[in-house]
Scaffold this motif. Structure first.
Motif, PDB file in Angstrom:
ATOM      1  N   PRO A 132       0.830  -1.213   0.000  1.00 21.25           N
ATOM      2  CA  PRO A 132       0.000   0.000   0.000  1.00 21.25           C
ATOM      3  C   PRO A 132       0.860   1.257   0.000  1.00 21.25           C
ATOM      4  CG  PRO A 132      -0.759  -1.581   1.646  1.00 21.25           C
ATOM      5  CD  PRO A 132       0.562  -2.077   1.146  1.00 21.25           C
ATOM      6  N   GLU A 133       0.329   2.293  -0.667  1.00 25.42           N
ATOM      7  CA  GLU A 133       1.010   3.586  -0.707  1.00 25.42           C
ATOM      8  C   GLU A 133       0.104   4.643  -0.086  1.00 25.42           C
ATOM      9  OE1 GLU A 133       3.572   3.895  -4.682  1.00 25.42           O
ATOM     10  OE2 GLU A 133       1.534   3.209  -5.059  1.00 25.42           O
ATOM     11  N   PHE A 134       0.704   5.494   0.717  1.00 24.93           N
ATOM     12  CA  PHE A 134      -0.036   6.529   1.422  1.00 24.93           C
ATOM     13  C   PHE A 134      -0.610   7.548   0.446  1.00 24.93           C
ATOM     14  CE2 PHE A 134      -1.033   9.612   4.590  1.00 24.93           C
ATOM     15  CZ  PHE A 134      -0.556  10.836   4.142  1.00 24.93           C
ATOM     16  N   LEU A 135      -1.882   7.916   0.658  1.00 22.92           N
ATOM     17  CA  LEU A 135      -2.519   8.946  -0.156  1.00 22.92           C
ATOM     18  C   LEU A 135      -2.759  10.225   0.635  1.00 22.92           C
ATOM     19  CD1 LEU A 135      -5.241   6.936  -2.140  1.00 22.92           C
ATOM     20  CD2 LEU A 135      -3.021   7.757  -2.959  1.00 22.92           C
ATOM     21  N   THR A 136      -3.409  10.093   1.793  1.00 20.79           N
ATOM     22  CA  THR A 136      -3.774  11.268   2.566  1.00 20.79           C
ATOM     23  C   THR A 136      -4.176  10.848   3.963  1.00 20.79           C
ATOM     24  OG1 THR A 136      -5.147  13.278   2.573  1.00 20.79           O
ATOM     25  CG2 THR A 136      -6.214  11.239   1.886  1.00 20.79           C
TER      26      THR A 136
END
Lengths: 116, 113
Positions: free
Chosen positions: A43-47
């Motif tokens: 997973p990659e951080f969005l907000t």
């Protein structure tokens, strides 16, 4: 069930359409995070939000993406004019960031978006 | 910027054998470290975490991990793997401020009967 819940679990949409996802965090958690996970990747951080304030947006979050957390409770993530590259799993997590609370994040089951 | 490396993309072990999944991190201060497990099409379940103190931490499902500051590692171990452990495993580090997680690319575990 007092965990993080996300709705819908799956969404298929045509390119160019708008979609909105919802996340209900654990009730006492004041922080809420959105992540995106593409196939075969972490997973990659969005907000993220602290209460109702959106404190940071990743550069991955283009202008077509918007997130809200009215009243510091549930959150929505909207994608406008979807593109095939938006196809991914969108994960929501919540945690309690107050006093001596440990930064332990709990994840929902995710929303799988497929753009055709 | 913080980063996490999981060198093994895919590991296959026999049921009953021991397991070690590797994780190396890069972070300027004392990190918060986590291991999560993900079954296909599902969200992430927290296996264990390290914040401070004892460098050997115990988690759920019989997993443990050891924090080694000198090696910037946080390897996950299990003495005897069960078929139900087959899944994707992610190591993650959280910064002490916003506490957002940075994940590795994951290790897919396959368990042979």
């Amino acid at each position: 069930d007092t965990g993080v819940s996300q709705d819908p679990r799956h969404k298929i949409t045509k390119r160019g359409q708008n979609v909105t996802f919802r996340c209900d965090p654990i009730s006492e958690h004041n922080r809420l995070y959105w992540y995106r996970q593409t196939l075969g990747q972490g997973p990659e951080f969005l907000t993220y939000f602290q209460n109702e304030a959106q404190l940071e947006k990743s550069r991955l979050l283009s202008d077509r993406f918007s997130a809200e957390r009215p009243k510091g409770s549930f959150s929505t993530l909207e994608i406008q004019r979807t593109e095939q590259g938006d196809s991914a799993m969108y994960l929501c997590a919540s945690s309690l960031a107050r006093g001596g609370a440990r930064p332990e994040a709990f994840f929902g089951q995710g929303t799988r978006l497929t753009v055709v | 910027a913080q980063s996490v490396t999981q060198p093994d993309i895919h590991i296959t072990v026999s049921e009953g054998a021991s397991l070690e999944l590797r994780c190396n991190y890069s972070y300027g201060a004392t990190p918060y470290l986590f291991w999560y497990v993900q079954s296909p099409g599902q969200g992430l379940q927290l296996l264990l975490k390290y914040f401070s103190g004892d460098t050997l931490v115990q988690g759920i499902k019989g997993f443990e991990a050891e924090f080694k500051r000198s090696q910037s590692s946080f390897n996950l171990r299990k003495p005897s793997v069960h078929w139900s452990d087959a899944a994707e495993y992610f190591c993650a580090v959280a910064d002490t401020g916003r506490r957002a997680l940075t994940f590795g690319s994951g290790t897919r575990l396959q368990v042979q009967p």
